[in-house]
Every structure is written in structure tokens, then in C-alpha cells.
Design a protein around this motif. Structure first.
Motif, mmCIF file in Angstrom:
data_model
loop_
_atom_site.group_PDB
_atom_site.id
_atom_site.type_symbol
_atom_site.label_atom_id
_atom_site.label_comp_id
_atom_site.label_asym_id
_atom_site.label_seq_id
_atom_site.Cartn_x
_atom_site.Cartn_y
_atom_site.Cartn_z
ATOM 1 N N UNK A 307 0.204 8.259 7.641
ATOM 2 C CA UNK A 307 -0.656 7.555 6.674
ATOM 3 C C UNK A 307 -1.436 6.409 7.306
ATOM 4 N N UNK A 380 -1.504 -3.821 11.054
ATOM 5 C CA UNK A 380 -2.747 -4.388 10.508
ATOM 6 C C UNK A 380 -3.437 -3.363 9.598
ATOM 7 N N UNK A 381 -3.552 -2.131 10.099
ATOM 8 C CA UNK A 381 -4.215 -1.084 9.296
ATOM 9 C C UNK A 381 -3.392 -0.745 8.059
ATOM 10 N N UNK A 384 -3.765 -3.199 5.209
ATOM 11 C CA UNK A 384 -4.942 -3.170 4.335
ATOM 12 C C UNK A 384 -5.106 -1.809 3.651
ATOM 13 N N UNK A 385 -4.095 -0.959 3.808
ATOM 14 C CA UNK A 385 -4.207 0.393 3.242
ATOM 15 C C UNK A 385 -3.579 0.472 1.854
ATOM 16 N N UNK A 386 -4.220 1.163 0.928
ATOM 17 C CA UNK A 386 -3.615 1.345 -0.395
ATOM 18 C C UNK A 386 -2.438 2.325 -0.359
ATOM 19 N N UNK A 387 -2.239 2.984 0.790
ATOM 20 C CA UNK A 387 -1.135 3.952 0.900
ATOM 21 C C UNK A 387 0.177 3.266 1.280
ATOM 22 N N UNK A 388 0.104 1.997 1.650
ATOM 23 C CA UNK A 388 1.321 1.285 2.087
ATOM 24 C C UNK A 388 1.613 0.090 1.186
#
Lengths: 388, 120
Positions: A307, A380-381, A384-388
Motif C-alpha cells: 500500500x 513519510x508516504x 500522508x496516505x489515506x490507506x494507512x
């Protein structure tokens, strides 16, 4: 600009400085610049001597005889010569070839070419570790099968196929066996006395030699027969015409000789660096290995960062690390790696994968920097991810 | 390879993260497509005060999210309603195969600005 840490040694390697020094001797007016085919003067004799020394060095690394080494422009040409050359020679006997779906394009594309010419090709699947099934290989063999072509080490996941067993099956059925060994020779022991292989493609630039030079091992006893694909002078026992590139050949020879002497220590060091990196990355949740470390060459790690977009991760890492992703950029879009999807990954999972390869010039400090940077950018990614 | 405008927005975003007091939240894309844009805003007297995004996808997707968040802050909802993908395409000089990022952004802003009175 400071160069990022290079961790893409499966793509190519820098020329070892000692190899570059050897090559330089065969270029300039004060060096041995002659044409190895010139038999009437000392310039030609010395160039020929360099070519034959290199032939011995390349043969030495795989325990072949020097006259079994045919110079080519690289592993792609070697694969083309082997596949097209054998099938053309044996076209009266049959028009069926067996290969594997995770082969390099330099094998798959010649096979596609053959299909257009009326040949049939069986593409063996692989399991989740990237290994072919020998039962399936047995079942795929037909009375008109003329060639089996299976790579030794996969260029994306580093998995080592059991080519001794594949070769034994090929031999049992009287079928020629070709191995693309571009990613194995110089990294792991390869001995053609122990492997029942008829043809083997070798690359120089994967082993700290120059680009633009390679070789095809062609077994003499029993003799592997093939039709030449390049004509014009009958060089290389008639199998590959064209003026020999002395400096490139001398470079490949020196690189292979160096690889032979360094391999015992280098393989242990690279395995250690790879394991160290994996140990660090495994601290993160949802990071898994593609393929199998158990069947992998030293120095190679292919990971699926769940993800987490692979292209974004590579771009975020670019100032610090030079690595490659599980995808190929076409002009329009990012295509997932066909090797990773063959293991059972979805297109998205393949795109979220990274290939990290350490090499001769990678230090433990580099690995610690890489691990820190990878962990930081993945977090970092994900942050900013809505999956995490 | 991405141009400097995209890379700057990608490497140095300042609008990422959650917005606990959000007046509205909109989301476009899906994990299966490999890209999701989510934008949360706070609105005071029809003006967008704060915009925060969450994004999953390629660098152009993340850069677009950052660009849109910057664009939204300080604008009235009515003004934001006029946002068109072409503005984003031109500003970030998105290459043709990345135009979908701007189209997603346009859908996202439409969702946010066609607020029907119910808080999200």
C-alpha cells in the motif's frame, strides 16, 4: 550535486578501475590498437594475443575450453544467436521451443519472433518463489522440441533456477539446452563441466566489465550446432562475423578474471550487506520479500512495500538512493513488472515493489544510510496516505 | 522524470495530514486504480480557511493534491467552484499521461464545493 548511493547493480556495474586500465592499452596509437584479424604484422598479432588471453579468462570463470567462447556484443546478442541459431539449424527436426515466462526480454522477444515465423513456444509458469516446476518441464517436451532456454538467475528477483536438473532433462531427451547466465556468472559459481548445458549467454557489464561486449559459450563435446546470424568475414569460427573489439574483449577478460579471484569473499560480503538491509527493513510493517531469499543470489533484494506507491517511493528516494522499481516506464504509463505478476502479485502490488542490489563498491555505511532513508520515506508516504 | 514544478510540490508538501475540525471531506479514486485523493477543508463564512490532503499514488498525484490544497486556502467556495483541471495542468505542466491527476482534482473540488448543507 552529490551522486546518490548506487544500489542497482543488477542493471549494470561500473567498470572496475583495474579493468579500465587494461582496456586503455588497446586503444591509443602507443597501445596495441591493431585488428586481431591482421595476420601480417605485429599490431595484429598483439591484438590477437589480447583477445585469446581474454578468451581464456572468460572460459576459466565457467570452466569451459577457450575455443568454446564466441564473442558477441552482449548477452542480448548471445541470446538471439543461441535461440535463432539453434532453431534455424534444426528447423527440419522440429519447431518447438520451451522457455519460461519470467525470462529476460532478450529471450522472450526472440521467442515471439520465432512464433511469427511459425514456431511454437511453451512458456513455463513459475511458483510464488519464481521457480519453474520440473514436472511441468517434462510434460512440455514434445518430439519436435529442439531447444530449452531457461535463465540461471532472474534479473528482477535474483532467484536461481536448478539448471543442473533442467540440463539433465534436456540431455535425456536429446534437446539442446541454452542458459541465459548474464546475471549469475561472476556472482555465483558456474561450472559447465557440472551443468549439462549446450549454450550459455554471458555479459560483461554485469561483472564490472565494459558494456557492449558479451559472449556465447558453445559446447564442443558434444558439439552444439547452430546457424550464424551475422555474416561478413567468418570470424569466431564462422559463428559471429565482425571485427573484434579488442579493448572491450580485453576488458571483459580482465573483469572475469577479477570476478573469479574475488567471488569467494565478495559473495559472503554481499550476502551480509543484503541481510543487514533486510534486517532493517523488516522492522517496518507490511514489507515483504518477492521471490525467495533461500534461492536468491547474494546482494539481491526485491521487496513489496504494501500500500505504498512504488513510483513515489523511488522518486522520494532519488536524491539519496539509486534503485529500481517493479515496473517499467512506457511512454504512456507505468507498467507492472511481468516477472512479479508471474509470481502472483497483482499489477498494483508489482508497482509497489523495489529492486535493491548491492555490489562491489557498496559499504556497510551505505547500507545503513539506505535503510534509514528507505524507512523514513516509506513512513513519510504512508503518513500522508489515506490507506494507512 | 518529472519537471521541477511537480518535484517541488511532491518533495516539499506543506498541506498533508489530517484535519480534525474539517467542515467537509471529499475523496476520489480507489486503491485498485492505484490513486486516491482525499481533501478536508474548514470553512468559515463561505471561505475556505484550511485545506489538508491525504494522497496515495504517483508523484504527480501527490503534487496535484498539494497544489489544490494551496489553491483552495483563502478562496470562497463560490470561487473554488470555478476551478478547472486545465489550471492545474498548466501550472504543474503535467505531461499528457498524467492529466488524470488534474481531472481527479477537478472532481475532488466539485465534491467539496457542491456542499449540500450536511456536515461530513
Amino acid at each position: 550535486m552529490k551522486h546518490p548511493i548506487y544500489l542497482d547493480y543488477m542493471a549494470t556495474t561500473p567498470v572496475d578501475p583495474s579493468v579500465a586500465e587494461v582496456m586503455w592499452r588497446y586503444l591509443t596509437p602507443t597501445g596495441e590498437f591493431g585488428n586481431p584479424a591482421s595476420i601480417t604484422h605485429v599490431y595484429g598479432w598483439r591484438a590477437k594475443e589480447a583477445v585469446e588471453t581474454a578468451r581464456e579468462q572468460v572460459a576459466g570463470l565457467i570452466h569451459a575450453e577457450p575455443n568454446e567462447i564466441i564473442w558477441t556484443s552482449g548477452a542480448t546478442e548471445s541470446n538471439n544467436l543461441a535461440i535463432k541459431g539453434v532453431t534455424e539449424f534444426f528447423q527440419e527436426k522440429g519447431k518447438h521451443v520451451i522457455t519460461c515466462i519470467t525470462e529476460h526480454k532478450a529471450v522472450l522477444d526472440p521467442c515471439r519472433y520465432l512464433e511469427k515465423k511459425g514456431y511454437e513456444v511453451t512458456y513455463l509458469p513459475v511458483n510464488s518463489r519464481g521457480l519453474i516446476n520440473l514436472e511441468q518441464l517434462q510434460q512440455a517436451i514434445r518430439s519436435d522440441t529442439v531447444l530449452i532456454s531457461i535463465m540461471h538467475v532472474n534479473n528482477e528477483i535474483g532467484v536461481i533456477q536448478d539448471i543442473v536438473k533442467v540440463g539433465a532433462i534436456a540431455k535425456q531427451h536429446g534437446i539442446l539446452f541454452h542458459v541465459d547466465a548474464a546475471q549469475s556468472v561472476g556472482k555465483i559459481a558456474v561450472d559447465v563441466q557440472q551443468i549439462p548445458v549446450d549454450l550459455m549467454s554471458l555479459a560483461s557489464h554485469k561483472v564490472y566489465g565494459p558494456k557492449g561486449i558479451g559472449a556465447l559459450y558453445v559446447r564442443r563435446k558434444p558439439r552444439a550446432r547452430l546457424t550464424p546470424q551475422i555474416h561478413g568475414g567468418g570470424h569466431e569460427l564462422g559463428l559471429r562475423s565482425g571485427t573484434l573489439a579488442t579493448h572491450q574483449i580485453a576488458g571483459m577478460g580482465a573483469a572475469f578474471a577479477l570476478a573469479q579471484s574475488l567471488m569467494p569473499t565478495e559473495s559472503i560480503r554481499l550476502a551480509h550487506l543484503r541481510d543487514l538491509l533486510w534486517q532493517q527493513l523488516a522492522e517496518l510493517p507490511s514489507v515483504t520479500i518477492n521471490g525467495s531469499l533461500q534461492h536468491c543470489i547474494p546482494g539481491m533484494l526485491n521487496i513489496h512495500v504494501h500500500k505504498t506507491d512504488g513510483e513515489s517511493l523511488i522518486t522520494a528516494l532519488q536524491p539519496t538512493l539509486a534503485i529500481s522499481s517493479g515496473s517499467a516506464c512506457t511512454s504512456a504509463e507505468v507498467e507492472p513488472s511481468y516477472v512479479l505478476t508471474a509470481l502472483g502479485l497483482t499489477g498494483e502490488e508489482a508497482k509497489n515493489s523495489l529492486r535493491i542490489c548491492v555490489g562491489r563498491y557498496t559499504t556497510e555505511k551505505d547500507i545503513m544510510t539506505a535503510a534509514t532513508c528507505l524507512k523514513e520515506k516509506i513512513q513519510w508516504l504512508r503518513g500522508m496516505s489515506p490507506l494507512w | 522524470m518529472y519537471n521541477d514544478a511537480i518535484l517541488k510540490h511532491f518533495h516539499e508538501p506543506s498541506h498533508q495530514g489530517p484535519l480534525p475540525q474539517a467542515s467537509m471531506i471529499a475523496r476520489v479514486g480507489s486503491e485498485m486504480d492505484g490513486r486516491i485523493l482525499e481533501m478536508a477543508i474548514t470553512v468559515e463564512q463561505d471561505a475556505i480557511v484550511t485545506a489538508r490532503f491525504k494522497a496515495h499514488g504517483c508523484p504527480a498525484t501527490i503534487a496535484s493534491a498539494e497544489w489544490v490544497a494551496t489553491y483552495l486556502e483563502g478562496r470562497s467556495l463560490q470561487e473554488a467552484q470555478n476551478f478547472q483541471s486545465a489550471q492545474l495542468m498548466a501550472s504543474l505542466q503535467l505531461p499528457g499521461h498524467k492529466h488524470y491527476c488534474a481531472l481527479m482534482a477537478e472532481d475532488l473540488v466539485k465534491q467539496l464545493t457542491t456542499y449540500d448543507g450536511e456536515e461530513s
